[in-house]
Motif scaffolding. Structure first.
Motif, mmCIF file in Angstrom:
data_model
loop_
_atom_site.group_PDB
_atom_site.id
_atom_site.type_symbol
_atom_site.label_atom_id
_atom_site.label_comp_id
_atom_site.label_asym_id
_atom_site.label_seq_id
_atom_site.Cartn_x
_atom_site.Cartn_y
_atom_site.Cartn_z
ATOM 1 N N GLN A 21 0.830 -1.195 0.000
ATOM 2 C CA GLN A 21 0.000 0.000 0.000
ATOM 3 C C GLN A 21 0.863 1.242 0.000
ATOM 4 O OE1 GLN A 21 -1.973 -1.339 3.776
ATOM 5 N NE2 GLN A 21 -1.818 0.796 4.319
ATOM 6 N N SER A 26 5.859 -2.525 1.392
ATOM 7 C CA SER A 26 5.445 -3.806 1.961
ATOM 8 C C SER A 26 5.038 -3.552 3.403
ATOM 9 C CB SER A 26 6.594 -4.815 1.916
ATOM 10 O OG SER A 26 6.974 -5.075 0.588
ATOM 11 N N VAL A 27 3.778 -3.809 3.719
ATOM 12 C CA VAL A 27 3.228 -3.488 5.031
ATOM 13 C C VAL A 27 2.818 -4.779 5.732
ATOM 14 C CG1 VAL A 27 1.447 -2.200 6.267
ATOM 15 C CG2 VAL A 27 2.432 -1.250 4.163
ATOM 16 N N ALA A 28 3.375 -4.999 6.924
ATOM 17 C CA ALA A 28 3.113 -6.199 7.716
ATOM 18 C C ALA A 28 2.045 -5.897 8.759
ATOM 19 C CB ALA A 28 4.394 -6.661 8.400
ATOM 20 N N LYS A 29 1.053 -6.806 8.851
ATOM 21 C CA LYS A 29 -0.054 -6.602 9.781
ATOM 22 C C LYS A 29 -0.335 -7.872 10.570
ATOM 23 C CE LYS A 29 -2.429 -3.219 6.853
ATOM 24 N NZ LYS A 29 -3.749 -2.798 6.348
ATOM 25 N N LYS A 33 -3.802 -4.737 12.127
ATOM 26 C CA LYS A 33 -2.983 -3.639 12.666
ATOM 27 C C LYS A 33 -1.559 -3.750 12.139
ATOM 28 C CE LYS A 33 -6.245 -2.218 15.505
ATOM 29 N NZ LYS A 33 -6.897 -0.968 15.348
ATOM 30 N N ILE A 34 -1.000 -2.622 11.740
ATOM 31 C CA ILE A 34 0.362 -2.588 11.209
ATOM 32 C C ILE A 34 1.376 -2.735 12.347
ATOM 33 C CG2 ILE A 34 2.062 -1.194 9.965
ATOM 34 C CD1 ILE A 34 -0.311 0.295 8.687
ATOM 35 N N LEU A 37 6.857 -2.125 8.413
ATOM 36 C CA LEU A 37 6.754 -1.920 6.970
ATOM 37 C C LEU A 37 8.135 -1.689 6.399
ATOM 38 C CD1 LEU A 37 6.986 1.333 5.956
ATOM 39 C CD2 LEU A 37 4.885 1.439 7.233
ATOM 40 N N TRP A 74 7.406 4.348 16.985
ATOM 41 C CA TRP A 74 7.988 3.651 15.844
ATOM 42 C C TRP A 74 9.339 4.255 15.494
ATOM 43 C CZ3 TRP A 74 5.490 0.592 11.675
ATOM 44 C CH2 TRP A 74 4.307 -0.010 12.094
ATOM 45 N N HIS A 96 5.825 -7.424 16.201
ATOM 46 C CA HIS A 96 4.683 -8.325 16.004
ATOM 47 C C HIS A 96 4.058 -8.665 17.355
ATOM 48 C CE1 HIS A 96 3.005 -12.445 15.667
ATOM 49 N NE2 HIS A 96 2.589 -12.044 14.471
#
Length: 114
Positions: A21, A26-29, A33-34, A37, A74, A96
């Motif tokens: 997005q 590359s967005v990790a969820k 919820k993120i 990235l 972050w 995570h």
């Protein structure tokens, strides 16, 4: 960290998902919820960290508060940082865990994380 390496590692984490997005980042969820990235330009890994890690990491060269996300704890880790790949992966795994722990009990149960 390369996109293939980032995405492959994310998919080893329990119930993690990936989307592309914004500017094709590359967005990790987890649970929608993120937690991390990969910002392809300038090539940084952005992730959620604990308050203590935020204070310590932002003192290092090549690590800065993540734009737009810093208020939520972050950091943005560039390839110029002193962290090795396995250390970045450990911080991603912790991101995570941190984000998963904040999901509602119902969502954690639905994901099999409760």
């Amino acid at each position: 960290m390369t996109r293939p390496g980032f995405e492959a590692f994310i998919l080893t984490l329990p119930r993690a998902t990936l989307v592309r997005q914004w500017r094709d980042d590359s967005v990790a969820k987890i649970g929608g919820k993120i937690f991390a990235l990969l910002d392809r330009d300038p090539g940084e890994v952005w992730l959620k960290v604990s308050d203590m890690a935020y204070e310590l990491l932002t003192e290092l060269d090549g690590i800065r508060p993540a734009p737009y996300f810093a208020r939520a704890g972050w950091v943005a880790i560039s390839a110029a940082s002193p962290l090795r790949g396995d250390e970045v992966e450990a911080y991603i795994a912790e991101a995570h865990r941190l984000v998963a722990s904040k999901l509602s009990r119902k969502v954690r149960a639905e994901l099999g994380l409760a």
